[in-house]
Design a protein around this motif. Structure first.
Motif, PDB file in Angstrom:
ATOM      1  N   UNK A 153      11.151  -2.608  -9.897  1.00  0.00           N
ATOM      2  CA  UNK A 153      12.256  -2.933  -9.107  1.00  0.00           C
ATOM      3  C   UNK A 153      11.348  -2.932  -7.723  1.00  0.00           C
ATOM      4  N   UNK A 154      10.555  -2.451  -7.506  1.00  0.00           N
ATOM      5  CA  UNK A 154       9.769  -1.870  -5.953  1.00  0.00           C
ATOM      6  C   UNK A 154       9.263  -2.948  -5.526  1.00  0.00           C
ATOM      7  N   UNK A 155       7.653  -3.427  -6.675  1.00  0.00           N
ATOM      8  CA  UNK A 155       7.111  -4.276  -6.608  1.00  0.00           C
ATOM      9  C   UNK A 155       7.439  -5.491  -6.404  1.00  0.00           C
ATOM     10  N   UNK A 156       8.960  -5.961  -7.556  1.00  0.00           N
ATOM     11  CA  UNK A 156       9.745  -7.032  -7.218  1.00  0.00           C
ATOM     12  C   UNK A 156       9.961  -7.164  -5.394  1.00  0.00           C
ATOM     13  N   UNK A 157      10.540  -6.310  -5.591  1.00  0.00           N
ATOM     14  CA  UNK A 157      11.213  -6.014  -3.949  1.00  0.00           C
ATOM     15  C   UNK A 157      10.264  -6.974  -2.870  1.00  0.00           C
ATOM     16  N   UNK A 158       8.695  -5.929  -3.480  1.00  0.00           N
ATOM     17  CA  UNK A 158       7.676  -6.052  -2.064  1.00  0.00           C
ATOM     18  C   UNK A 158       7.291  -7.543  -2.537  1.00  0.00           C
ATOM     19  N   UNK A 159       7.564  -8.037  -3.417  1.00  0.00           N
ATOM     20  CA  UNK A 159       7.459  -9.624  -3.611  1.00  0.00           C
ATOM     21  C   UNK A 159       7.660 -10.495  -2.694  1.00  0.00           C
ATOM     22  N   UNK A 160       9.411 -10.287  -2.692  1.00  0.00           N
ATOM     23  CA  UNK A 160      10.267 -10.969  -2.396  1.00  0.00           C
ATOM     24  C   UNK A 160       9.865 -10.556  -0.689  1.00  0.00           C
ATOM     25  N   UNK A 161       9.837 -10.329  -0.710  1.00  0.00           N
ATOM     26  CA  UNK A 161       9.039  -9.417   1.357  1.00  0.00           C
ATOM     27  C   UNK A 161       8.479 -10.542   1.143  1.00  0.00           C
ATOM     28  N   UNK A 162       6.680 -10.346   0.782  1.00  0.00           N
ATOM     29  CA  UNK A 162       5.629 -10.787   1.432  1.00  0.00           C
ATOM     30  C   UNK A 162       5.999 -12.605   1.088  1.00  0.00           C
ATOM     31  N   UNK A 178       1.234  -1.639   0.217  1.00  0.00           N
ATOM     32  CA  UNK A 178       0.401  -0.061  -0.189  1.00  0.00           C
ATOM     33  C   UNK A 178       1.018   1.071  -0.210  1.00  0.00           C
ATOM     34  N   UNK A 179       2.087   1.201   0.204  1.00  0.00           N
ATOM     35  CA  UNK A 179       2.810   2.075   0.776  1.00  0.00           C
ATOM     36  C   UNK A 179       3.052   2.761  -0.505  1.00  0.00           C
ATOM     37  N   UNK A 180       4.109   1.122  -1.624  1.00  0.00           N
ATOM     38  CA  UNK A 180       4.553   1.759  -2.882  1.00  0.00           C
ATOM     39  C   UNK A 180       4.102   2.789  -3.400  1.00  0.00           C
ATOM     40  N   UNK A 181       2.407   1.798  -3.657  1.00  0.00           N
ATOM     41  CA  UNK A 181       1.800   2.604  -4.987  1.00  0.00           C
ATOM     42  C   UNK A 181       0.565   3.068  -4.591  1.00  0.00           C
TER      43      UNK A 181
END
Length: 414
Positions: free
Chosen positions: A276-285, A47-50
């Motif tokens: 890059x942000x969404x890939x990072x968020x995916x890895x974190x999740x 949500x923060x990234x979006x």
């Protein structure tokens, strides 16, 4: 049949091992609790990234000038590149068929604004009409800068909500004149910005008016572009990267900057950064899922162990049931019921606790890249499925062992 008698048997079996059952339940409940909290935190990051990318139009490409770092065609390094209207016009002309929105700006920071007895220092930008769409501005009163304002060099201003609040308080601002660096500008619009108060502490003026009124000549500070939409993200990324490179080559050539010099012309490609942000968020999740599931597995092992103990203590009972004609399937079902009961009750407590925590504490935890941690309905259903599945897995092996017990051996057990 899962009737009242079956419930009574389950409670009796569990009550004989209260401490072990309680500790096992705590393990399962904590596993589900941790999993849901981590998934909620992952959603908060998303949500923060979006929210950050919501500030601007999708696929924004921003260009700015910098300082050269390499010698080129007799020009020494350390030269400050200055964009001009011709840079913008030539860029638009060359890439016209690829562009959706386009704008150039001339930015001034910390300038004097005043109305009546109120005053303050704010930023103003000379802009083209498309810039409002690029910034995703919301006009709450009046209008934005238009092409007639630029053609006629109109002294008009569109002010942010913070500027309006600071200078006008509760008074009507639309149609009033404010002083910007002691020059009168008529307020024709008021805007809000998804970026918040920081983005609303500024005003937008016609670019031609700013260049003529404040001695900027034909100088511009930034160029902004968005490309026409595509249905495929990879195609959009490839298109934006090619456009970015071609645009840099054009501007470097025009401003005598070495092709390999990245200091003279800077470019920000939000399409690339978004991936890059969404890939990072995916890895974190995914990591959060892994940690939560590992915690649940630890609880499942505990449930399996206590079911083994229950089977051991009920060996004679199981032998009697089999001697009276109970099928292996009915024995397995009996043990699975107890296992699923333990994991479901404990897991439900953990799930409820985590959802309550996210509901009441989550809204209090806000930062630039973390907003509204939550768990959606699909995730809750997935967690519920995990509970039932974990209970079945935990009880299967003890149940299978119980089904294999021979009646004669079971009846001799002490």
């Amino acid at each position: 049949m899962f009737n009242i008698e079956r419930w009574q048997e389950i409670f009796e079996a569990i009550s004989k091992n209260r401490l072990r059952t309680f500790l096992t339940g705590i393990s399962v409940a904590s596993g589900i609790f941790i999993l849901v909290i981590l998934l909620g935190a992952g959603k908060g990051l998303q949500n923060g990234i979006e929210k950050q990318f919501e500030r601007d139009a999708a696929g924004i490409i921003e260009v700015w000038s910098g300082t050269t770092t390499k010698e080129y065609k007799g020009l020494n390094p350390g030269r400050q590149v200055q964009f001009r209207n011709s840079d913008y016009n030539q860029s638009v002309q060359k890439f016209e068929d690829k562009l959706d929105l386009r704008a150039s700006t001339n930015n001034y920071w910390g300038q004097s604004f005043s109305y009546g007895k109120e005053s303050g220092n704010y930023q103003f930008r000379g802009v083209d009409p498309d810039y409002g769409g690029i910034e995703n501005l919301v006009i709450v009163q009046g209008r934005y800068i238009n092409s007639k304002d630029l053609q006629n060099n109109e002294k008009v201003a569109v002010i942010g909500m913070k500027v309006k609040t600071d200078l006008f308080k509760d008074k009507e601002a639309l149609g009033q004149e404010i002083l910007i660096n002691n020059i009168n500008f008529k307020v024709v619009g008021i805007f809000t910005d998804p970026g918040g108060e920081r983005e609303e502490a500024r005003a937008y003026l016609p670019l031609t008016t700013v260049q003529r009124t404040f001695g900027g000549g034909d100088k511009i500070t930034n160029l902004f572009f968005t490309l026409k939409k595509t249905n495929d993200y990879d195609e959009a990324l490839a298109q934006s990267e090619k456009f970015t490179q071609d645009l840099k080559d054009l501007l470097k050539s025009k401003n005598m900057v070495a092709p390999e010099d990245d200091g003279g012309v800077g470019v920000y490609n939000s399409v690339k950064d978004a991936k890059q942000f969404y890939d990072l968020n995916l890895y974190i999740r995914l990591f959060f899922w892994w940690v939560g599931i590992c915690t649940i597995i630890a609880g499942v092992v505990g449930v399996s162990n206590i079911m083994l103990i229950i089977v051991k203590e009920r060996t004679k009972e199981i032998g009697i049931r089999k001697a009276l004609g109970a099928s292996p399937f009915s024995i397995i079902t009996m043990i699975l019921h107890e296992s699923i009961f333990i994991t479901t009750i404990a897991g439900f407590v953990g799930l409820l606790g985590s959802l309550l925590l996210l509901e009441f504490v989550g809204p209090m935890v806000q930062s630039e890249y973390f907003r509204n941690p939550e768990v959606d309905f699909n995730v809750a259903l997935t967690t519920l499925f995990l509970l039932v599945f974990a209970g079945a897995v935990a009880g299967f092996f003890p149940a299978y062992r119980a089904a294999k017990i021979k009646p004669i051996v079971a009846l001799r057990d002490e």
